[in-house]
Design a protein around this motif. Structure first.
Motif, PDB file in Angstrom:
ATOM      1  N   GLU A 207     -96.877  57.154  72.699  1.00  0.00           N
ATOM      2  CA  GLU A 207     -96.744  56.565  71.375  1.00  0.00           C
ATOM      3  C   GLU A 207     -95.680  55.469  71.364  1.00  0.00           C
ATOM      4  OE1 GLU A 207     -95.842  57.936  66.748  1.00  0.00           O
ATOM      5  OE2 GLU A 207     -95.952  59.414  68.369  1.00  0.00           O
ATOM      6  N   GLY A 208     -96.041  54.307  70.843  1.00  0.00           N
ATOM      7  CA  GLY A 208     -95.101  53.210  70.703  1.00  0.00           C
ATOM      8  C   GLY A 208     -94.947  52.324  71.919  1.00  0.00           C
ATOM      9  N   MET A 209     -95.574  52.667  73.033  1.00  0.00           N
ATOM     10  CA  MET A 209     -95.415  51.867  74.243  1.00  0.00           C
ATOM     11  C   MET A 209     -96.276  50.605  74.170  1.00  0.00           C
ATOM     12  SD  MET A 209     -96.073  52.872  78.233  1.00  0.00           S
ATOM     13  CE  MET A 209     -96.062  51.602  79.491  1.00  0.00           C
ATOM     14  N   TYR A 210     -95.646  49.457  74.415  1.00  0.00           N
ATOM     15  CA  TYR A 210     -96.329  48.164  74.427  1.00  0.00           C
ATOM     16  C   TYR A 210     -95.998  47.439  75.719  1.00  0.00           C
ATOM     17  CZ  TYR A 210     -97.597  48.529  69.491  1.00  0.00           C
ATOM     18  OH  TYR A 210     -98.141  48.932  68.298  1.00  0.00           O
ATOM     19  N   SER A 211     -96.909  46.569  76.132  1.00  0.00           N
ATOM     20  CA  SER A 211     -96.696  45.818  77.356  1.00  0.00           C
ATOM     21  C   SER A 211     -97.452  44.495  77.270  1.00  0.00           C
ATOM     22  CB  SER A 211     -97.181  46.614  78.568  1.00  0.00           C
ATOM     23  OG  SER A 211     -96.883  45.949  79.769  1.00  0.00           O
ATOM     24  N   CYS A 212     -97.310  43.691  78.319  1.00  0.00           N
ATOM     25  CA  CYS A 212     -98.073  42.451  78.405  1.00  0.00           C
ATOM     26  C   CYS A 212     -99.548  42.781  78.642  1.00  0.00           C
ATOM     27  CB  CYS A 212     -97.557  41.599  79.560  1.00  0.00           C
ATOM     28  SG  CYS A 212     -95.842  41.081  79.410  1.00  0.00           S
ATOM     29  N   LEU A 213    -100.424  41.917  78.187  1.00  0.00           N
ATOM     30  CA  LEU A 213    -101.851  42.092  78.451  1.00  0.00           C
ATOM     31  C   LEU A 213    -102.124  41.828  79.930  1.00  0.00           C
ATOM     32  CD1 LEU A 213    -103.475  40.341  75.344  1.00  0.00           C
ATOM     33  CD2 LEU A 213    -102.605  42.673  75.583  1.00  0.00           C
ATOM     34  N   ALA A 214    -103.164  42.461  80.456  1.00  0.00           N
ATOM     35  CA  ALA A 214    -103.474  42.328  81.876  1.00  0.00           C
ATOM     36  C   ALA A 214    -104.958  42.588  82.100  1.00  0.00           C
ATOM     37  CB  ALA A 214    -102.637  43.295  82.710  1.00  0.00           C
ATOM     38  N   GLY A 215    -105.461  42.113  83.227  1.00  0.00           N
ATOM     39  CA  GLY A 215    -106.860  42.362  83.558  1.00  0.00           C
ATOM     40  C   GLY A 215    -107.193  41.875  84.956  1.00  0.00           C
ATOM     41  N   PHE A 216    -108.281  42.392  85.516  1.00  0.00           N
ATOM     42  CA  PHE A 216    -108.697  42.029  86.865  1.00  0.00           C
ATOM     43  C   PHE A 216    -109.272  40.617  86.909  1.00  0.00           C
ATOM     44  CE2 PHE A 216    -108.776  46.662  87.073  1.00  0.00           C
ATOM     45  CZ  PHE A 216    -108.137  46.889  88.285  1.00  0.00           C
ATOM     46  N   VAL A 217    -109.003  39.932  88.002  1.00  0.00           N
ATOM     47  CA  VAL A 217    -109.593  38.618  88.256  1.00  0.00           C
ATOM     48  C   VAL A 217    -111.031  38.830  88.713  1.00  0.00           C
ATOM     49  CG1 VAL A 217    -109.420  36.488  89.597  1.00  0.00           C
ATOM     50  CG2 VAL A 217    -107.341  37.715  88.925  1.00  0.00           C
ATOM     51  N   GLU A 218    -111.955  38.090  88.141  1.00  0.00           N
ATOM     52  CA  GLU A 218    -113.365  38.242  88.493  1.00  0.00           C
ATOM     53  C   GLU A 218    -113.751  37.310  89.636  1.00  0.00           C
ATOM     54  OE1 GLU A 218    -115.630  37.658  84.918  1.00  0.00           O
ATOM     55  OE2 GLU A 218    -115.191  39.685  84.188  1.00  0.00           O
ATOM     56  N   PRO A 219    -114.835  37.629  90.361  1.00  0.00           N
ATOM     57  CA  PRO A 219    -115.285  36.751  91.450  1.00  0.00           C
ATOM     58  C   PRO A 219    -115.537  35.328  90.958  1.00  0.00           C
ATOM     59  CG  PRO A 219    -116.420  38.859  91.566  1.00  0.00           C
ATOM     60  CD  PRO A 219    -115.655  38.860  90.266  1.00  0.00           C
ATOM     61  N   GLY A 220    -115.114  34.361  91.747  1.00  0.00           N
ATOM     62  CA  GLY A 220    -115.331  32.960  91.406  1.00  0.00           C
ATOM     63  C   GLY A 220    -114.427  32.432  90.320  1.00  0.00           C
ATOM     64  N   THR A 222    -110.513  31.375  88.783  1.00  0.00           N
ATOM     65  CA  THR A 222    -109.131  31.038  89.080  1.00  0.00           C
ATOM     66  C   THR A 222    -108.204  31.953  88.292  1.00  0.00           C
ATOM     67  OG1 THR A 222    -108.927  29.440  87.266  1.00  0.00           O
ATOM     68  CG2 THR A 222    -109.776  28.609  89.379  1.00  0.00           C
ATOM     69  N   LEU A 223    -106.935  31.977  88.690  1.00  0.00           N
ATOM     70  CA  LEU A 223    -105.966  32.774  87.958  1.00  0.00           C
ATOM     71  C   LEU A 223    -105.834  32.284  86.525  1.00  0.00           C
ATOM     72  CD1 LEU A 223    -103.104  33.174  90.594  1.00  0.00           C
ATOM     73  CD2 LEU A 223    -105.000  34.729  90.110  1.00  0.00           C
ATOM     74  N   GLU A 224    -105.799  30.968  86.361  1.00  0.00           N
ATOM     75  CA  GLU A 224    -105.651  30.398  85.019  1.00  0.00           C
ATOM     76  C   GLU A 224    -106.819  30.798  84.118  1.00  0.00           C
ATOM     77  OE1 GLU A 224    -103.490  27.824  87.961  1.00  0.00           O
ATOM     78  OE2 GLU A 224    -105.469  28.771  87.859  1.00  0.00           O
ATOM     79  N   ALA A 225    -108.025  30.739  84.677  1.00  0.00           N
ATOM     80  CA  ALA A 225    -109.204  31.114  83.893  1.00  0.00           C
ATOM     81  C   ALA A 225    -109.183  32.604  83.556  1.00  0.00           C
ATOM     82  CB  ALA A 225    -110.482  30.756  84.655  1.00  0.00           C
ATOM     83  N   ALA A 226    -108.727  33.422  84.497  1.00  0.00           N
ATOM     84  CA  ALA A 226    -108.656  34.857  84.253  1.00  0.00           C
ATOM     85  C   ALA A 226    -107.667  35.172  83.134  1.00  0.00           C
ATOM     86  CB  ALA A 226    -108.250  35.587  85.534  1.00  0.00           C
ATOM     87  N   VAL A 227    -106.532  34.474  83.113  1.00  0.00           N
ATOM     88  CA  VAL A 227    -105.553  34.677  82.046  1.00  0.00           C
ATOM     89  C   VAL A 227    -106.184  34.363  80.694  1.00  0.00           C
ATOM     90  CG1 VAL A 227    -103.436  33.748  81.020  1.00  0.00           C
ATOM     91  CG2 VAL A 227    -103.503  34.303  83.463  1.00  0.00           C
ATOM     92  N   ARG A 228    -106.822  33.210  80.587  1.00  0.00           N
ATOM     93  CA  ARG A 228    -107.404  32.804  79.301  1.00  0.00           C
ATOM     94  C   ARG A 228    -108.521  33.758  78.877  1.00  0.00           C
ATOM     95  NH1 ARG A 228    -107.230  27.533  82.198  1.00  0.00           N
ATOM     96  NH2 ARG A 228    -105.273  26.523  81.553  1.00  0.00           N
ATOM     97  N   ARG A 229    -109.373  34.144  79.823  1.00  0.00           N
ATOM     98  CA  ARG A 229    -110.482  35.037  79.486  1.00  0.00           C
ATOM     99  C   ARG A 229    -109.981  36.396  79.035  1.00  0.00           C
ATOM    100  NH1 ARG A 229    -112.329  38.980  82.220  1.00  0.00           N
ATOM    101  NH2 ARG A 229    -111.397  38.262  84.178  1.00  0.00           N
ATOM    102  N   GLU A 230    -109.082  37.008  79.816  1.00  0.00           N
ATOM    103  CA  GLU A 230    -108.619  38.354  79.497  1.00  0.00           C
ATOM    104  C   GLU A 230    -107.886  38.402  78.152  1.00  0.00           C
ATOM    105  OE1 GLU A 230    -108.941  41.328  80.642  1.00  0.00           O
ATOM    106  OE2 GLU A 230    -110.062  40.944  82.485  1.00  0.00           O
ATOM    107  N   VAL A 231    -107.040  37.423  77.891  1.00  0.00           N
ATOM    108  CA  VAL A 231    -106.310  37.418  76.623  1.00  0.00           C
ATOM    109  C   VAL A 231    -107.278  37.280  75.456  1.00  0.00           C
ATOM    110  CG1 VAL A 231    -104.628  36.180  75.209  1.00  0.00           C
ATOM    111  CG2 VAL A 231    -104.184  36.540  77.636  1.00  0.00           C
TER     112      VAL A 231
END
Length: 320
Positions: A207-220, A222-231
């Motif tokens: 209860e009450g725990m918060y963190s930065c958003l995160a997610g797996f990078v998909e095939p094909g 870039t890191l930048e695209a993965a950040v935008r997609r996951e958020v």
């Protein structure tokens, strides 16, 4: 980021001595050397000693190692001394703990062949107590043992594969396919807009725990695209500029957390309840107070995690 390698598991310059992994005579000699030491792990937990919970570096003739059912892994060298890791997961203690029943397994297991102050402890409970070298060794051993436990059969033909290269490779005796330890890339995002950052919480967290958003990078992707997609998928917030900050090996079970800073282009939050439970904007002042325990409804990511590292450095204006 100037402080990128200060994160837990950030690396200690361990000499992994990869050139020795396939040298069978050299490995045999190191296994017999009096200076060689090994870490003992039981179902992912590390054997530690004393109040300081220092990882035990056992001689290779220690009686507890009789519980091992497979050859040890070669982790590298400390000076001229070889460091191995043994998996003792076949041992059945009286109380095995309940890692699946809670957010974090706090139980400890004592083996009768070990000293009274030596016990197996969940690695995540040691994040702020390990030296950089002990953290790198522990993370490497845990990740490798986890990979072997889940990749015992050839992904090409299904035949049981054999261990080679001192634990760093598996080869299929049927089709000859070679398999290597895998690491899954995960982006974890410090998303900011003005004086606020975007935090979220997953289902089942304390209860009450918060963190930065995160997610797996998909095939094909870039890191930048993965950040935008996951958020956007998790919170509905659009992200523009993205830059890399730091990384953290996260052997739970086999991820590389890639810390990035994303600049939000929108503020409206619309979560996907299938992805996360909640997301919210938190001001710099509110976050600073929460680190001091003054905001009961917000408990930041635990110390030692890359999320905690990123948030602390943002507060201290040390992201450059």
């Amino acid at each position: 980021m100037r402080h990128a390698e200060e994160v837990t598991f950030g690396g200690s310059g361990l000499d992994r001595a990869a050139e020795l992994r396939g040298d069978i005579p050299a490995m045999a000699a190191l296994m017999q050397a009096e200076s060689s030491r090994t870490l003992a792990l039981w179902r992912g937990k590390l054997l530690v000693a004393g109040e300081a919970a220092e990882p035990c570096r056992l001689p290779l003739d220690h009686p507890v190692l009789r519980e091992a059912r497979a050859a040890p892994l070669f982790l590298g060298r400390e000076g001229k001394a070889a460091i191995f890791a043994h998996d003792l997961s076949a041992w059945e203690p009286e109380a095995a703990g309940d890692a699946e029943g809670g957010f974090l397994d706090q139980s400890e297991q004592y083996h009768p062949a070990c000293a009274p102050d030596e016990r197996f402890v969940e690695l995540r409970t040691l994040l702020t107590r390990l030296t950089p070298r002990d953290a790198e060794l522990g993370a490497t051993a845990r990740a490798l043992f986890g990979w072997h436990a889940s990749h015992g059969f050839c992904a090409r033909c299904g035949t049981a594969s054999d261990v080679f290269m001192a634990g760093w490779q598996r080869i299929c005796p049927s089709c000859g396919a070679q398999h290597f330890p895998r690491t899954d890339p995960v982006v974890i995002m410090l998303v900011t807009r003005g004086n606020a950052c975007l935090l979220g919480r997953s289902h089942g967290w304390p209860e009450g725990m918060y963190s930065c958003l995160a997610g797996f990078v998909e095939p094909g992707e870039t890191l930048e695209a993965a950040v935008r997609r996951e958020v956007f998928e998790e919170s509905g917030v659009r992200v523009g500029a993205v830059r890399y900050l730091a990384s953290q090996p996260w052997p739970f079970p086999a991820s590389l957390m890639i810390g990035c800073h994303g600049e939000a282009e929108s503020e409206r939050i619309e979560i996907d309840p299938g992805e996360i439970e909640e997301a919210r904007w938190v001001s710099r002042e509110e976050l600073a107070e929460s680190f001091g325990g003054a905001v009961p409804e917000i408990k930041p990511a635990r110390k030692g995690s890359i999320a905690h590292f990123l948030l602390r450095n943002w507060l201290a204006d040390r992201l450059a």
